[in-house]
Scaffold this motif. Structure first.
Motif, PDB file in Angstrom:
ATOM      1  N   HIS A  60      29.817  34.660  40.663  1.00  0.00           N
ATOM      2  CA  HIS A  60      30.728  35.415  41.529  1.00  0.00           C
ATOM      3  C   HIS A  60      31.309  34.520  42.612  1.00  0.00           C
ATOM      4  O   HIS A  60      32.508  34.546  42.877  1.00  0.00           O
ATOM      5  N   THR A  63      34.083  32.169  41.603  1.00  0.00           N
ATOM      6  CA  THR A  63      35.329  32.843  41.229  1.00  0.00           C
ATOM      7  C   THR A  63      35.978  33.519  42.431  1.00  0.00           C
ATOM      8  O   THR A  63      36.870  34.345  42.269  1.00  0.00           O
ATOM      9  N   HIS A  65      34.459  35.406  44.896  1.00  0.00           N
ATOM     10  CA  HIS A  65      33.802  36.615  45.400  1.00  0.00           C
ATOM     11  C   HIS A  65      32.586  36.189  46.215  1.00  0.00           C
ATOM     12  O   HIS A  65      31.477  36.102  45.688  1.00  0.00           O
ATOM     13  N   HIS A  88      35.877  53.638  37.238  1.00  0.00           N
ATOM     14  CA  HIS A  88      36.155  52.605  36.223  1.00  0.00           C
ATOM     15  C   HIS A  88      37.362  51.749  36.584  1.00  0.00           C
ATOM     16  O   HIS A  88      37.522  50.659  36.040  1.00  0.00           O
ATOM     17  N   THR A  89      38.194  52.234  37.481  1.00  0.00           N
ATOM     18  CA  THR A  89      39.409  51.496  37.852  1.00  0.00           C
ATOM     19  C   THR A  89      39.183  50.529  39.006  1.00  0.00           C
ATOM     20  O   THR A  89      40.080  49.760  39.337  1.00  0.00           O
ATOM     21  N   PHE A  90      38.018  50.565  39.637  1.00  0.00           N
ATOM     22  CA  PHE A  90      37.742  49.685  40.773  1.00  0.00           C
ATOM     23  C   PHE A  90      37.286  48.325  40.276  1.00  0.00           C
ATOM     24  O   PHE A  90      36.192  48.181  39.733  1.00  0.00           O
ATOM     25  N   ASP A  91      38.100  47.306  40.486  1.00  0.00           N
ATOM     26  CA  ASP A  91      37.776  45.946  40.037  1.00  0.00           C
ATOM     27  C   ASP A  91      36.524  45.385  40.710  1.00  0.00           C
ATOM     28  O   ASP A  91      35.862  44.517  40.157  1.00  0.00           O
ATOM     29  N   GLU A  92      36.198  45.876  41.889  1.00  0.00           N
ATOM     30  CA  GLU A  92      35.063  45.358  42.641  1.00  0.00           C
ATOM     31  C   GLU A  92      33.715  45.743  42.028  1.00  0.00           C
ATOM     32  O   GLU A  92      32.717  45.064  42.244  1.00  0.00           O
ATOM     33  N   VAL A  94      30.829  45.970  39.551  1.00  0.00           N
ATOM     34  CA  VAL A  94      30.315  45.280  38.364  1.00  0.00           C
ATOM     35  C   VAL A  94      29.232  46.093  37.655  1.00  0.00           C
ATOM     36  O   VAL A  94      29.011  45.911  36.463  1.00  0.00           O
ATOM     37  N   VAL A 109      28.701  45.733  43.813  1.00  0.00           N
ATOM     38  CA  VAL A 109      30.092  45.316  43.951  1.00  0.00           C
ATOM     39  C   VAL A 109      30.166  43.859  44.374  1.00  0.00           C
ATOM     40  O   VAL A 109      29.262  43.342  45.032  1.00  0.00           O
ATOM     41  N   LYS A 112      35.716  39.620  48.000  1.00  0.00           N
ATOM     42  CA  LYS A 112      36.147  38.334  48.542  1.00  0.00           C
ATOM     43  C   LYS A 112      35.481  38.050  49.889  1.00  0.00           C
ATOM     44  O   LYS A 112      34.998  36.956  50.132  1.00  0.00           O
ATOM     45  N   HIS A 116      37.635  42.665  52.599  1.00  0.00           N
ATOM     46  CA  HIS A 116      37.746  43.284  51.280  1.00  0.00           C
ATOM     47  C   HIS A 116      36.748  44.442  51.171  1.00  0.00           C
ATOM     48  O   HIS A 116      37.065  45.517  50.651  1.00  0.00           O
TER      49      HIS A 116
END
Length: 152
Positions: A60, A63, A65, A88-92, A94, A109, A112, A116
């Motif tokens: 993480h 990349t 994060h 499911h739409t939250f990119d944060e 995992v 989660v 950055k 964030h």
């Protein structure tokens, strides 16, 4: 539903959990089977759903994060189902679990930075009360699932 897993399959699973890219030939040499026999067993375990997939473990921090947190959500009345449809739409996020107890949801989660995290929490507060714990370090990661001992 539980699937009966014999000793050889447990040994195959142990090898794959430590290195999913290990060749069937190397696994076979280690446990006393031919590569085709290992391949057949792996395919059967995939078909049964015992082996659900193969994944790359990604850093993480490398990349971008730099912050990892555990966020719990105690959903407001009538807000749990809309949240479950949206999470499911939250990119944060995992990992996300629906749980028992005072909270309804636990999320792992990656973010950055603290700004964030603040924006992420702002997205959640319309669905319920949040509680956030910053991860300082990871003590155990992807520990292998071992054979259940029946010596009770």
């Amino acid at each position: 539903m539980s699937v009966k897993i014999d000793e050889l399959n447990w040994r195959i699973l142990q090898k794959l959990q430590s290195n999913a890219r290990e060749s069937f030939a190397n696994i076979g040499r280690a446990i006393g089977l031919t590569a085709p026999a290992v391949g057949e067993r792996v395919k059967k375990m995939e078909d049964l759903g015992v082996i659900k997939g193969y994944h790359a473990e990604v850093s993480h921090s490398l990349t971008g994060h730099q912050l990892q947190a555990i966020v719990t959500l105690r959903a407001f009345m009538g807000k749990l189902k809309p949240f479950l449809a949206l999470v499911h739409t939250f990119d944060e996020v995992v990992n996300c679990y629906r749980i028992t107890g005072n909270e309804n949801i636990v999320m792992e989660v990656v973010l950055k930075d603290q700004f964030h995290l603040e924006r992420f929490i702002d997205k959640l507060i319309q669905y319920g009360e949040t509680r956030t714990n910053i991860v300082l370090s990871q003590v155990i990661s992807n520990a292998p699932i071992l054979k259940v001992k029946s010596d009770l």
